[in-house]
Design a protein around this motif. Structure first.
Motif, PDB file in Angstrom:
ATOM      1  N   LEU A   1       1.115  -0.874  -0.264  1.00  0.00           N
ATOM      2  CA  LEU A   1       0.011   0.141  -0.129  1.00  0.00           C
ATOM      3  C   LEU A   1       0.798   0.799  -0.228  1.00  0.00           C
ATOM      4  N   ASN A   2       0.703   2.681  -0.564  1.00  0.00           N
ATOM      5  CA  ASN A   2       1.579   3.697  -1.362  1.00  0.00           C
ATOM      6  C   ASN A   2       0.376   4.985  -0.379  1.00  0.00           C
ATOM      7  N   GLU A   3       0.382   5.459  -0.561  1.00  0.00           N
ATOM      8  CA  GLU A   3       0.237   7.192  -0.476  1.00  0.00           C
ATOM      9  C   GLU A   3      -1.095   6.967  -1.217  1.00  0.00           C
ATOM     10  N   ASN A   4      -1.354   6.920  -2.742  1.00  0.00           N
ATOM     11  CA  ASN A   4      -1.723   7.015  -3.148  1.00  0.00           C
ATOM     12  C   ASN A   4      -3.696   6.004  -2.278  1.00  0.00           C
ATOM     13  N   HIS A   5      -2.886   5.194  -1.871  1.00  0.00           N
ATOM     14  CA  HIS A   5      -4.111   4.454  -0.831  1.00  0.00           C
ATOM     15  C   HIS A   5      -4.531   4.932   0.574  1.00  0.00           C
ATOM     16  N   ARG A   6      -3.738   5.727   1.020  1.00  0.00           N
ATOM     17  CA  ARG A   6      -4.307   6.810   2.045  1.00  0.00           C
ATOM     18  C   ARG A   6      -5.336   7.588   1.678  1.00  0.00           C
ATOM     19  N   ASN A   7      -4.783   8.361   0.479  1.00  0.00           N
ATOM     20  CA  ASN A   7      -5.229   9.446   0.016  1.00  0.00           C
ATOM     21  C   ASN A   7      -7.004   9.127  -0.060  1.00  0.00           C
ATOM     22  N   ILE A   8      -7.162   7.238  -0.855  1.00  0.00           N
ATOM     23  CA  ILE A   8      -8.649   6.752  -0.949  1.00  0.00           C
ATOM     24  C   ILE A   8      -9.087   6.978  -0.004  1.00  0.00           C
ATOM     25  N   ILE A   9      -8.683   6.281   0.751  1.00  0.00           N
ATOM     26  CA  ILE A   9      -9.263   5.818   2.688  1.00  0.00           C
ATOM     27  C   ILE A   9      -9.737   6.924   3.781  1.00  0.00           C
ATOM     28  N   ARG A  10      -9.193   7.915   2.854  1.00  0.00           N
ATOM     29  CA  ARG A  10      -9.293   9.103   4.190  1.00  0.00           C
ATOM     30  C   ARG A  10     -10.956   9.696   3.399  1.00  0.00           C
ATOM     31  N   ARG A  11     -10.560   9.091   2.162  1.00  0.00           N
ATOM     32  CA  ARG A  11     -11.825  10.188   1.433  1.00  0.00           C
ATOM     33  C   ARG A  11     -12.539   9.276   1.851  1.00  0.00           C
ATOM     34  N   LEU A  12     -12.869   8.464   1.800  1.00  0.00           N
ATOM     35  CA  LEU A  12     -14.195   7.362   1.997  1.00  0.00           C
ATOM     36  C   LEU A  12     -14.559   7.409   3.347  1.00  0.00           C
ATOM     37  N   GLY A  13     -13.455   7.814   3.955  1.00  0.00           N
ATOM     38  CA  GLY A  13     -13.929   8.648   6.397  1.00  0.00           C
ATOM     39  C   GLY A  13     -15.338   8.428   5.932  1.00  0.00           C
TER      40      GLY A  13
ATOM     41  N   ARG B   1     -18.266   5.661  -5.119  1.00  0.00           N
ATOM     42  CA  ARG B   1     -18.582   4.850  -6.136  1.00  0.00           C
ATOM     43  C   ARG B   1     -16.963   4.759  -6.732  1.00  0.00           C
ATOM     44  N   ASP B   2     -16.752   5.636  -7.290  1.00  0.00           N
ATOM     45  CA  ASP B   2     -15.376   5.515  -8.300  1.00  0.00           C
ATOM     46  C   ASP B   2     -13.993   5.360  -6.897  1.00  0.00           C
ATOM     47  N   ASP B   3     -14.482   5.764  -5.725  1.00  0.00           N
ATOM     48  CA  ASP B   3     -12.669   5.338  -4.656  1.00  0.00           C
ATOM     49  C   ASP B   3     -13.010   4.421  -4.520  1.00  0.00           C
ATOM     50  N   ILE B   4     -14.744   3.517  -4.304  1.00  0.00           N
ATOM     51  CA  ILE B   4     -14.901   2.837  -3.584  1.00  0.00           C
ATOM     52  C   ILE B   4     -14.360   1.343  -4.677  1.00  0.00           C
ATOM     53  N   LEU B   5     -14.374   1.362  -5.801  1.00  0.00           N
ATOM     54  CA  LEU B   5     -14.161   0.334  -7.521  1.00  0.00           C
ATOM     55  C   LEU B   5     -13.106   0.442  -7.253  1.00  0.00           C
ATOM     56  N   LEU B   6     -11.734   1.651  -7.019  1.00  0.00           N
ATOM     57  CA  LEU B   6     -10.824   1.697  -6.499  1.00  0.00           C
ATOM     58  C   LEU B   6     -10.305   0.178  -5.778  1.00  0.00           C
ATOM     59  N   VAL B   7     -10.482   1.300  -4.817  1.00  0.00           N
ATOM     60  CA  VAL B   7     -10.287   0.009  -3.700  1.00  0.00           C
ATOM     61  C   VAL B   7     -10.477  -1.563  -3.780  1.00  0.00           C
ATOM     62  N   TRP B   8     -11.651  -0.908  -4.382  1.00  0.00           N
ATOM     63  CA  TRP B   8     -12.226  -2.852  -3.796  1.00  0.00           C
ATOM     64  C   TRP B   8     -11.089  -3.806  -5.686  1.00  0.00           C
ATOM     65  N   ASN B   9     -10.931  -3.238  -6.514  1.00  0.00           N
ATOM     66  CA  ASN B   9     -10.231  -3.891  -7.644  1.00  0.00           C
ATOM     67  C   ASN B   9      -8.496  -3.599  -7.963  1.00  0.00           C
ATOM     68  N   ASP B  10      -8.573  -3.334  -6.835  1.00  0.00           N
ATOM     69  CA  ASP B  10      -6.870  -2.830  -6.521  1.00  0.00           C
ATOM     70  C   ASP B  10      -6.025  -4.794  -6.262  1.00  0.00           C
ATOM     71  N   LYS B  11      -4.868  -4.610  -6.977  1.00  0.00           N
ATOM     72  CA  LYS B  11      -4.615  -5.211  -6.725  1.00  0.00           C
ATOM     73  C   LYS B  11      -3.604  -6.035  -5.317  1.00  0.00           C
ATOM     74  N   SER B  12      -2.698  -4.637  -5.324  1.00  0.00           N
ATOM     75  CA  SER B  12      -2.596  -4.854  -3.381  1.00  0.00           C
ATOM     76  C   SER B  12      -3.406  -4.761  -2.663  1.00  0.00           C
ATOM     77  N   VAL B  13      -4.290  -3.998  -2.869  1.00  0.00           N
ATOM     78  CA  VAL B  13      -5.649  -4.385  -1.913  1.00  0.00           C
ATOM     79  C   VAL B  13      -6.034  -5.864  -1.515  1.00  0.00           C
ATOM     80  N   ARG B  14      -6.468  -6.148  -2.617  1.00  0.00           N
ATOM     81  CA  ARG B  14      -6.456  -7.500  -2.627  1.00  0.00           C
ATOM     82  C   ARG B  14      -5.270  -8.553  -1.940  1.00  0.00           C
ATOM     83  N   SER B  15      -4.564  -8.219  -2.181  1.00  0.00           N
ATOM     84  CA  SER B  15      -3.320  -9.063  -1.810  1.00  0.00           C
ATOM     85  C   SER B  15      -3.069  -9.001  -0.567  1.00  0.00           C
ATOM     86  N   VAL B  16      -3.219  -7.878   0.439  1.00  0.00           N
ATOM     87  CA  VAL B  16      -3.328  -7.875   1.576  1.00  0.00           C
ATOM     88  C   VAL B  16      -4.637  -8.223   3.137  1.00  0.00           C
ATOM     89  N   LEU B  17      -5.746  -8.050   1.525  1.00  0.00           N
ATOM     90  CA  LEU B  17      -6.764  -9.620   2.008  1.00  0.00           C
ATOM     91  C   LEU B  17      -6.649 -10.299   1.907  1.00  0.00           C
TER      92      LEU B  17
END
Length: 409
Positions: free
Chosen positions: A145-157, A236-252
């Motif tokens: 995970l990187n800073e882009n993931h952190r920014n998306i997480i912040r927006r989904l708060g 919606r777009d941020d949710i799809l970015l997170v759910w379809n992200d390979k790094s996120v899937r790896s962490v999960l």
């Protein structure tokens, strides 16, 4: 001097007691007659209520009464939904639109669960990186995970408040506490049976809750649902970015977070659910998760088939170990008992007692039910369900422990 009220031996005591007082003024008489009229109305209402209660009692005695038993998360609610969908089509159709709020809550909870896992992973990685710097050793990246993931997480708060709003819309609830000490080096492992789960206390299951959504008071519920839909759609777009992200899937995957196997999973249907014209399908309603606490009583009028309409009463009692004593009073009146045995739970433990395997507990519970003398004349039906999840687990290579079937053998 005022004349005395004469006693008449020809009048019975009740007539004398109800006679107007002597020297009654016109104002007093008007008040008395008004109170007497009100008393007559109250009496008539009580008579009508007693008549309705008598009819309801007779109707209840004539109804087919079924008790659904099984562990928590064994599929009792899904079984009852399938029954209603198949045989009580009218009530099923009336409730369809109201399930939208439940599905939105399920969707938001899944997103927030993913966000929690990603946040914990990043915080753990930062802590370990700080410790490595202190020791003078150069450590490789501990998380993809990187800073882009952190920014998306912040927006989904913002979805935290939406989850709270939807819970308020559906009713006050409680949570099942997740054990923070479970898991290995990757942190607490995700366990669908122990995830903190919102629940609603209702004596008639989801029916009261859906009725309140269908008939909102002063528009508050409708406004709350509209706001939730708008905010989730904006994410919606941020949710799809997170759910379809390979790094996120790896962490999960590393955290063993199989969200797809959890009740109320709708992340793969986000485009369809966030359509303005969305109406829950039969499959959506069956999959939707709304946990209710206490004993639930569902009354259905069967309106499908060639026979006359028949009333059915289905009881759903809590499946956790501490609530099983509440089952016994229902054994005396029921026509049939449906026992749910989730076969996919062979590698899971009870949420209330992690030392006990769920499939072994199901088997012991089944033996206890079958040996109860109160059920000697009751039809007992065994549903071996969740075979689709069992097949998926076996195909993925998951195997049972060496002592899993010791009691069964």
């Amino acid at each position: 001097m005022a004349p005395k009220h004469k006693h008449n031996d020809s009048l019975d005591p009740l007539t004398l007691a109800m006679a107007p007082p002597p020297n009654e003024t016109s104002e007093q008489r008007a008040k008395r007659e008004r109170e007497e009229a009100e008393a007559v109305q109250v009496s008539r209402r009580i008579d009508a209520e007693l008549k309705l209660a008598k009819i309801a009692l007779k109707k209840r005695k004539d109804a087919v009464q079924v008790l659904v038993l099984g562990q928590s998360m064994s599929g009792k609610s899904t079984t009852i939904k399938n029954f209603q969908m198949t045989y009580a089509h009218k009530s099923w159709a009336e409730e369809r639109t109201a399930w939208r709020a439940v599905i939105l809550l399920n969707l938001v909870k899944s997103v927030n669960t993913v966000v929690d896992i990603l946040t914990e992973t990043m915080e753990s990685a930062e802590l370990l990186a700080t410790e490595s710097q202190g020791s003078g050793k150069k450590a490789p990246p501990l998380t993809p995970l990187n800073e882009n993931h952190r920014n998306i997480i912040r927006r989904l708060g913002v979805l935290r408040q939406i989850e709270r709003d939807l819970k308020m819309l559906l009713g006050s609830g409680a949570s099942e506490v997740e054990d923070p000490n479970e898991g290995g080096d990757n942190g607490p492992q995700f366990n669908p049976s122990r995830v903190q789960e919102f629940s609603v206390r209702s004596s008639s299951g989801w029916k009261d809750i859906l009725d309140r959504i269908r008939n909102p008071s002063q528009g508050k519920e409708s406004e709350s649902q509209r706001k939730a839909f708008q905010v989730i759609s904006s994410c919606r777009d941020d949710i799809l970015l997170v759910w379809n992200d390979k790094s996120v899937r790896s962490v999960l995957k590393n955290r063993e977070a199989s969200l797809e196997d959890s009740p109320g999973f709708f992340l793969n249907d986000i485009d369809r659910i966030l359509s303005p014209s969305y109406e829950p399908s039969d499959r959506d309603i069956v999959r939707a998760r709304l946990r209710t606490t206490g004993v639930q009583e569902y009354t259905f009028t069967l309106d499908r088939g060639n026979h006359a309409a028949v009333d059915w009463i289905i009881y759903d009692v809590a499946g956790v170990r501490t609530s099983r004593a509440a089952w016994i009073p229902y054994f005396k009146e029921i026509t049939a008992l449906i026992f749910l045995a989730p076969l996919s739970s062979f590698d899971e433990t009870l949420a209330e007692d992690p030392r006990v395997n769920r499939l072994e507990d199901t088997f012991m519970l089944w033996k206890t039910v079958c040996s109860n003398k109160l059920l000697a004349k009751v039809q007992i039906i065994l549903f071996m369900n969740k075979t689709d999840i069992l097949k998926k687990k076996l195909e993925s290579g998951i195997q049972e422990g060496p002592s899993l079937y010791s009691e069964i053998r």
